[in-house]
Write a protein that holds these residues in place. Structure first.
Motif, PDB file in Angstrom:
ATOM      1  N   MET A   6       0.831  -1.201   0.000  1.00 32.72           N
ATOM      2  CA  MET A   6       0.000   0.000   0.000  1.00 32.72           C
ATOM      3  C   MET A   6       0.866   1.252   0.000  1.00 32.72           C
ATOM      4  N   ARG A   8       1.303   4.988   1.347  1.00 29.07           N
ATOM      5  CA  ARG A   8       0.845   5.707   2.528  1.00 29.07           C
ATOM      6  C   ARG A   8       1.400   7.118   2.512  1.00 29.07           C
ATOM      7  N   PHE A  15      -4.398   1.609  -2.482  1.00 30.13           N
ATOM      8  CA  PHE A  15      -4.056   0.308  -3.028  1.00 30.13           C
ATOM      9  C   PHE A  15      -4.256   0.357  -4.535  1.00 30.13           C
ATOM     10  N   LEU A  30     -10.998  -4.443  -0.021  1.00 31.58           N
ATOM     11  CA  LEU A  30     -10.275  -3.194   0.194  1.00 31.58           C
ATOM     12  C   LEU A  30     -10.827  -2.046  -0.649  1.00 31.58           C
ATOM     13  N   VAL A  33     -11.090   1.584   0.767  1.00 37.38           N
ATOM     14  CA  VAL A  33     -10.273   1.741   1.978  1.00 37.38           C
ATOM     15  C   VAL A  33      -9.244   2.835   1.726  1.00 37.38           C
ATOM     16  N   PHE A  39      -8.633   0.127   6.867  1.00 36.65           N
ATOM     17  CA  PHE A  39      -7.928  -1.109   6.517  1.00 36.65           C
ATOM     18  C   PHE A  39      -8.134  -2.149   7.612  1.00 36.65           C
TER      19      PHE A  39
END
Length: 89
Positions: A6, A8, A15, A30, A33, A39
């Motif tokens: 992922m 961040r 994702f 997901l 998310v 998550f």
């Protein structure tokens, strides 16, 4: 399934479409998310199902995660289905 990589930035996560599709193949949704909390919430149904169907495997995963973090698990633990948890306000 390969590891999820992922992206961040601060409190936001993303994702790839392929990662979303791959995790859906094992029962983890997901889609949509966008935060670490979302998550974690996306994993709850999968963890609960795993605890019911393969508690031995869930135990092994918990042990490996604890070992990786240098933490100790209590001698016995159990997964409490989210439906049994008190509501938070």
């Amino acid at each position: 399934m390969r590891a999820i990589a992922m992206l961040r930035s601060g409190n936001s996560i993303r994702f790839t479409t392929k990662e979303v599709e791959e995790t859906q193949a094992v029962g983890i949704d997901l889609d949509g998310v966008k935060s670490p909390d979302a998550f974690a919430n996306a994993l709850v149904p999968w963890i609960e199902a795993l605890g019911e169907v393969r508690p031995d495997l869930l135990d092994k995963i918990a042990q490996e995660l604890a070992k990786a973090k240098g933490a100790k698990l209590p001698p016995r633990f159990s997964v409490v289905p989210s439906a049994d948890l008190p509501e938070q306000s």
